[in-house]
Motif scaffolding. Structure first.
Motif, PDB file in Angstrom:
ATOM      1  N   VAL A  36       9.652 -14.418  -8.763  1.00 39.43           N
ATOM      2  CA  VAL A  36       8.707 -14.485  -7.643  1.00 39.43           C
ATOM      3  C   VAL A  36       7.311 -14.727  -8.204  1.00 39.43           C
ATOM      4  N   GLU A  37       6.693 -15.816  -7.809  1.00 41.96           N
ATOM      5  CA  GLU A  37       5.338 -16.137  -8.257  1.00 41.96           C
ATOM      6  C   GLU A  37       4.332 -15.311  -7.464  1.00 41.96           C
ATOM      7  N   LEU A  38       3.446 -14.614  -8.164  1.00 39.91           N
ATOM      8  CA  LEU A  38       2.450 -13.768  -7.512  1.00 39.91           C
ATOM      9  C   LEU A  38       1.023 -14.299  -7.662  1.00 39.91           C
ATOM     10  N   ALA A  39       0.764 -15.052  -8.704  1.00 39.68           N
ATOM     11  CA  ALA A  39      -0.593 -15.543  -8.947  1.00 39.68           C
ATOM     12  C   ALA A  39      -1.062 -16.426  -7.798  1.00 39.68           C
ATOM     13  N   GLN A  40      -2.251 -16.103  -7.288  1.00 34.24           N
ATOM     14  CA  GLN A  40      -2.896 -16.849  -6.209  1.00 34.24           C
ATOM     15  C   GLN A  40      -2.099 -16.837  -4.895  1.00 34.24           C
ATOM     16  N   LYS A  41      -1.233 -15.838  -4.737  1.00 33.52           N
ATOM     17  CA  LYS A  41      -0.453 -15.704  -3.507  1.00 33.52           C
ATOM     18  C   LYS A  41      -1.046 -14.605  -2.622  1.00 33.52           C
ATOM     19  N   GLU A  42      -0.753 -14.691  -1.333  1.00 30.52           N
ATOM     20  CA  GLU A  42      -1.155 -13.652  -0.389  1.00 30.52           C
ATOM     21  C   GLU A  42       0.074 -12.809  -0.081  1.00 30.52           C
ATOM     22  N   VAL A  43      -0.051 -11.501  -0.295  1.00 27.16           N
ATOM     23  CA  VAL A  43       1.100 -10.601  -0.285  1.00 27.16           C
ATOM     24  C   VAL A  43       0.892  -9.495   0.746  1.00 27.16           C
ATOM     25  N   LEU A  44       1.935  -9.204   1.516  1.00 23.29           N
ATOM     26  CA  LEU A  44       1.925  -8.100   2.478  1.00 23.29           C
ATOM     27  C   LEU A  44       2.929  -7.053   2.025  1.00 23.29           C
ATOM     28  N   ASP A  45       2.453  -5.828   1.828  1.00 27.57           N
ATOM     29  CA  ASP A  45       3.278  -4.702   1.383  1.00 27.57           C
ATOM     30  C   ASP A  45       3.466  -3.759   2.570  1.00 27.57           C
ATOM     31  N   VAL A  46       4.647  -3.803   3.187  1.00 26.79           N
ATOM     32  CA  VAL A  46       4.922  -3.055   4.421  1.00 26.79           C
ATOM     33  C   VAL A  46       5.366  -1.639   4.093  1.00 26.79           C
ATOM     34  N   GLY A  61      -2.521 -11.125 -10.322  1.00 27.50           N
ATOM     35  CA  GLY A  61      -3.235 -12.337  -9.935  1.00 27.50           C
ATOM     36  C   GLY A  61      -3.094 -12.744  -8.487  1.00 27.50           C
ATOM     37  N   ALA A  62      -2.556 -11.866  -7.632  1.00 23.96           N
ATOM     38  CA  ALA A  62      -2.460 -12.205  -6.213  1.00 23.96           C
ATOM     39  C   ALA A  62      -3.845 -12.480  -5.646  1.00 23.96           C
ATOM     40  N   LYS A  63      -3.931 -13.447  -4.778  1.00 26.80           N
ATOM     41  CA  LYS A  63      -5.206 -13.800  -4.145  1.00 26.80           C
ATOM     42  C   LYS A  63      -5.648 -12.721  -3.162  1.00 26.80           C
ATOM     43  N   ARG A  64      -4.661 -12.109  -2.499  1.00 25.70           N
ATOM     44  CA  ARG A  64      -4.931 -11.052  -1.518  1.00 25.70           C
ATOM     45  C   ARG A  64      -3.686 -10.192  -1.405  1.00 25.70           C
ATOM     46  N   ALA A  65      -3.875  -8.867  -1.403  1.00 20.62           N
ATOM     47  CA  ALA A  65      -2.749  -7.939  -1.297  1.00 20.62           C
ATOM     48  C   ALA A  65      -3.067  -6.925  -0.203  1.00 20.62           C
ATOM     49  N   VAL A  66      -2.262  -6.933   0.843  1.00 24.98           N
ATOM     50  CA  VAL A  66      -2.497  -6.070   2.004  1.00 24.98           C
ATOM     51  C   VAL A  66      -1.422  -4.996   2.063  1.00 24.98           C
ATOM     52  N   CYS A  67      -1.860  -3.744   2.145  1.00 28.79           N
ATOM     53  CA  CYS A  67      -0.950  -2.598   2.248  1.00 28.79           C
ATOM     54  C   CYS A  67      -0.980  -2.062   3.679  1.00 28.79           C
ATOM     55  N   ALA A  76       5.454  10.125   3.453  1.00 28.37           N
ATOM     56  CA  ALA A  76       4.865  11.428   3.168  1.00 28.37           C
ATOM     57  C   ALA A  76       3.402  11.454   3.593  1.00 28.37           C
ATOM     58  N   THR A  77       2.895  12.624   3.934  1.00 27.21           N
ATOM     59  CA  THR A  77       1.498  12.743   4.310  1.00 27.21           C
ATOM     60  C   THR A  77       0.609  12.607   3.083  1.00 27.21           C
ATOM     61  N   GLY A  78      -0.654  12.263   3.309  1.00 28.95           N
ATOM     62  CA  GLY A  78      -1.606  12.121   2.222  1.00 28.95           C
ATOM     63  C   GLY A  78      -1.576  10.780   1.538  1.00 28.95           C
ATOM     64  N   MET A  79      -0.766   9.840   2.042  1.00 26.40           N
ATOM     65  CA  MET A  79      -0.644   8.533   1.396  1.00 26.40           C
ATOM     66  C   MET A  79      -1.961   7.766   1.423  1.00 26.40           C
ATOM     67  N   ILE A  80      -2.648   7.789   2.553  1.00 30.40           N
ATOM     68  CA  ILE A  80      -3.868   6.995   2.693  1.00 30.40           C
ATOM     69  C   ILE A  80      -4.965   7.523   1.770  1.00 30.40           C
ATOM     70  N   LYS A  81      -5.108   8.839   1.702  1.00 33.34           N
ATOM     71  CA  LYS A  81      -6.098   9.423   0.786  1.00 33.34           C
ATOM     72  C   LYS A  81      -5.768   9.060  -0.656  1.00 33.34           C
ATOM     73  N   ALA A  82      -4.479   9.148  -0.997  1.00 39.21           N
ATOM     74  CA  ALA A  82      -4.060   8.816  -2.360  1.00 39.21           C
ATOM     75  C   ALA A  82      -4.340   7.347  -2.672  1.00 39.21           C
ATOM     76  N   TYR A  83      -4.163   6.472  -1.676  1.00 39.55           N
ATOM     77  CA  TYR A  83      -4.476   5.047  -1.858  1.00 39.55           C
ATOM     78  C   TYR A  83      -5.948   4.876  -2.216  1.00 39.55           C
ATOM     79  N   HIS A  84      -6.820   5.523  -1.467  1.00 43.16           N
ATOM     80  CA  HIS A  84      -8.252   5.376  -1.712  1.00 43.16           C
ATOM     81  C   HIS A  84      -8.651   5.974  -3.060  1.00 43.16           C
ATOM     82  N   LEU A  98      -6.246  -2.127   2.888  1.00 45.21           N
ATOM     83  CA  LEU A  98      -5.348  -1.154   3.510  1.00 45.21           C
ATOM     84  C   LEU A  98      -5.554  -1.169   5.016  1.00 45.21           C
ATOM     85  N   TYR A  99      -4.425  -1.231   5.756  1.00 40.55           N
ATOM     86  CA  TYR A  99      -4.467  -1.110   7.208  1.00 40.55           C
ATOM     87  C   TYR A  99      -3.532   0.036   7.609  1.00 40.55           C
ATOM     88  N   PRO A 100      -4.082   1.105   8.185  1.00 43.62           N
ATOM     89  CA  PRO A 100      -3.253   2.263   8.562  1.00 43.62           C
ATOM     90  C   PRO A 100      -2.587   2.066   9.917  1.00 43.62           C
TER      91      PRO A 100
END
Length: 246
Positions: A36-46, A61-67, A76-84, A98-100
């Motif tokens: 899977v090529e990741l460089a310069q790709k736009e990735v969505l992590d669901v 090297g992803a161009k954009r990575a959205v969580c 589990a709780t606390g995921m968003i705080k841990a992300y930041h 990050l989009y909650p």
């Protein structure tokens, strides 16, 4: 002025106890993103949780990575705080967001043809747990998932890749009525076999399915050779990776 050294991704993940060891994590990620090529790709992590995969693809090297991490049932709780917290420790230049929100809500506001890679890492059954449980018995449940997958297809670019990992519904321990000693917390009735997801994704327009049964990372390449098949997986964790393309 001394230049700040970029933190090592693998070291940070292990120090934060997000994985057991650097080599285990490296082995797993190489398997997960094989071919899977990741460089310069736009990735969505669901359902990206603390962002391990989101930050990894950004370091690759992803161009954009959205969580997407709504902290709903199944996470589990606390995921968003841990992300930041993780965001502050790693390079500020990484193109991560990050989009909650749930995937369903995000899809309503997302334009067509935006993403090259979509990851559903242990999250596909949590998109709509009730529908997942009754997927093969209820037409309404089937159609609810089909609508989600059609929307995923819409927001992907041509030749985009979708990667799914999850436990399969059938497992030796569950089938004989005892707790699985390898993954004792799995609620098997909330999962589906990869062939069920393939059927739905195909109906939504995806193609070129490829299923691999994943062995424990600590066993490395020998474990992959000996246990990377359906029979051994059924006797242990029933853990698979499904890859399809648009």
């Amino acid at each position: 002025m001394e230049q700040k050294q970029t933190p090592d991704f693998f070291e940070v993940m292990v120090n934060r106890k997000m994985y057991s060891g650097k080599e285990n994590l490296r082995f797993y990620l190489n398997n997960l993103f094989e071919n899977v090529e990741l460089a310069q790709k736009e990735v969505l992590d669901v359902g990206g949780g603390r962002g391990l995969l989101t930050f990894y693809v950004a370091t690759r090297g992803a161009k954009r990575a959205v969580c997407l991490e709504p902290e709903l049932n199944g996470s589990a709780t606390g995921m968003i705080k841990a992300y930041h917290d993780l965001r502050m420790e790693l390079s500020e230049n990484l193109p991560v967001e990050l989009y909650p929100v749930t995937l369903q809500d995000y899809l309503q506001q997302t334009a067509s043809g935006m993403y090259d890679v979509i990851i559903m890492h242990n999250s596909i059954n949590h998109l709509d747990e009730e529908a997942c449980i009754h997927l093969l018995q209820s037409e309404d449940s089937y159609n609810r998932y089909l609508a989600i997958f059609k929307s995923l297809y819409r927001i992907m670019r041509k030749d985009g890749v979708v990667i799914v990992t999850d436990a399969a519904r059938h497992n030796f321990f569950n089938d004989v009525g005892v707790k699985n000693i390898f993954t004792p917390s799995i609620e098997w009735h909330k999962h589906q076999q990869p062939r069920t997801w393939i059927s739905l994704l195909k109906e939504a327009g995806f193609r070129n399915e490829e299923v691999k049964w994943l062995s424990p990372n600590r066993l490395g390449r020998p474990g992959r050779l000996l246990m990377g098949n359906y029979f051994m997986s059924y006797l242990t964790r029933s853990y698979f990776k499904l890859r399809m393309t648009k």
